[in-house]
Design an enzyme around this catalytic site. Structure first.
Site, short mmCIF file in Angstrom:
data_model
loop_
_atom_site.label_atom_id
_atom_site.label_comp_id
_atom_site.label_asym_id
_atom_site.label_seq_id
_atom_site.Cartn_x
_atom_site.Cartn_y
_atom_site.Cartn_z
N SER A 183 0.85 -1.19 0.00
CA SER A 183 0.00 0.00 0.00
C SER A 183 0.89 1.24 0.00
O SER A 183 1.82 1.32 -0.80
CB SER A 183 -0.94 -0.04 1.22
N HIS A 210 -2.29 -1.11 -3.69
CA HIS A 210 -3.43 -0.21 -3.55
C HIS A 210 -3.19 1.01 -4.43
O HIS A 210 -2.30 1.82 -4.16
CB HIS A 210 -3.60 0.23 -2.10
N ASP A 307 -5.05 -4.76 5.68
CA ASP A 307 -5.23 -5.59 4.49
C ASP A 307 -4.01 -6.48 4.32
O ASP A 307 -2.87 -6.03 4.43
CB ASP A 307 -5.42 -4.70 3.26
#
Length: 364
Positions: A183, A210, A307
């Site tokens: 991310s 992401h 996540d």
């Protein structure tokens, strides 16, 4: 580097040549308890304002008069290093410039809000605020001017139950699969990890970064130019084999639905975001853990949130090998830390050693 005020409020500087856009962004941020301490209309002003106010984070437009956002990022990093969140137009032609901003020191980007008030505005506001707070949490000392970590600095998350073997592509079982999730702060780390994958390892690789829709295609092109594997944005229903890397498209979840004749079958899902993100690392890793028949390794890199924790847990339970980026080299030690705390990580490694560690796990 800037520090937040004592009450924990995030302090921001908004940079855009449009007064209307500055006002819109200020309103969206202040409605979410972000303090906008100053504004600037071009890059030169931005450097001065950031030096004066020392905010926690800067939102930066790209195209501006006198000095553009790219040069402003460089100037800020040289004079008063501060996390910068780029505001990029939602168009593929702007992706190159956005990635160049990341190369120059920006920590993340978000698509620029549109000028019209629509039903999408709550989603735009939420995404902007979440990205801004995530960017503000980045430790720039871990992302700037760092030499490649030594492979001898690897540390174990828990006692090794598998024997350590020399890393050799020749000893990798055919059809081995690697899942990489990242991310905030991830794009450049993903590039470094994939660039060190030996071509003769013949891995099947999936990447979940992401990233907004419209940018993952360009990200795939960048990765393709930097590593020895064929890298493309994943498409629904395709099959991939050894030596191929697929990147989850922004705005879609990427699932593994089959593993036959040495090839993985992929599917794209339009299900709701998970953990507020789409694509979600958890869904790709979980589907791989259920489906992949050959050796499987999961890697979780820098990023805020959780996540990937469930996905790494599932890979571990399925007998796969899991590696988390270490705190020293993570721009944000959020996702890796939570995975380590969950007890599902086999090894912790600096970004320069992650490839070697993953290969070692696959050969064990």
């Amino acid at each position: 580097m800037s520090t937040a005020v004592s009450d924990g409020t995030t302090r921001a500087v908004v940079v855009d040549d449009s007064r209307f856009m500055r006002t819109l962004i200020r309103t969206l941020l202040e409605d979410s308890a972000v303090e906008v301490v100053a504004e600037a209309g071009n890059g030169s002003e931005a450097i001065e304002v950031v030096s004066e106010h020392q905010p926690d984070v800067v939102t930066m437009d790209i195209e501006m008069p006198e000095m553009n956002g790219l040069d402003a990022v460089e100037g800020i990093m040289e004079r008063c290093p501060t996390p910068v969140l780029m505001l990029s137009a939602h168009a593929e032609e702007d992706a190159d410039v956005t990635f160049e901003a990341l190369d120059r020191g920006a920590v993340d980007f978000v698509t620029k809000p549109g000028g019209e008030v629509t039903s999408e505005m709550p989603r735009v506001k939420r995404e902007l605020v979440e990205k801004l707070r995530s960017a503000a949490a980045v430790d720039l000392s871990k992302t700037r001017g760092r030499s490649r970590p030594s492979t001898t600095s690897r540390q174990r998350a828990k006692p090794a139950s598998k024997p350590s073997k020399p890393t050799s592509a020749d000893s990798l079982p055919e059809g081995s699969t690697l899942i990489v999730g990242a991310s905030t702060g991830g794009p450049n780390v993903v590039e470094r990890v994939l660039a060190t994958l030996p071509a003769d390892a013949g891995l099947r690789v999936l990447v979940i970064q992401h990233m907004p829709k419209g940018f993952t295609k360009r990200f795939s092109t960048r990765l393709d130019a930097r590593c020895e594997y064929e890298v493309k944005e994943a498409t629904d229903g395709e099959r991939i084999g050894p030596g191929q890397i697929r990147v989850a498209p922004g705005g879609s979840h990427l699932l593994v639905t089959g593993d036959r004749a040495g090839q993985l079958r992929l599917a794209l899902s339009d299900d709701d975001p998970l953990h507020g993100v789409k694509p979600a690392i958890d869904l790709t890793m979980a589907s791989a853990a259920e489906t992949v028949k050959k050796p499987l390794a999961g890697v979780l890199l820098t990023g805020m949130g959780r996540d990937g924790v469930d996905g790494m847990t599932r890979i571990s339970r399925a007998g796969g090998y899991t590696v988390a980026q270490d705190e020293k080299t993570s721009a944000i030690f959020g996702m890796p830390k939570r995975a380590i705390e969950a007890g599902c990580v086999d090894a912790i490694a600096p970004d320069g050693s992650i490839t070697e560690e993953a290969l070692r796990g696959l050969t064990s």
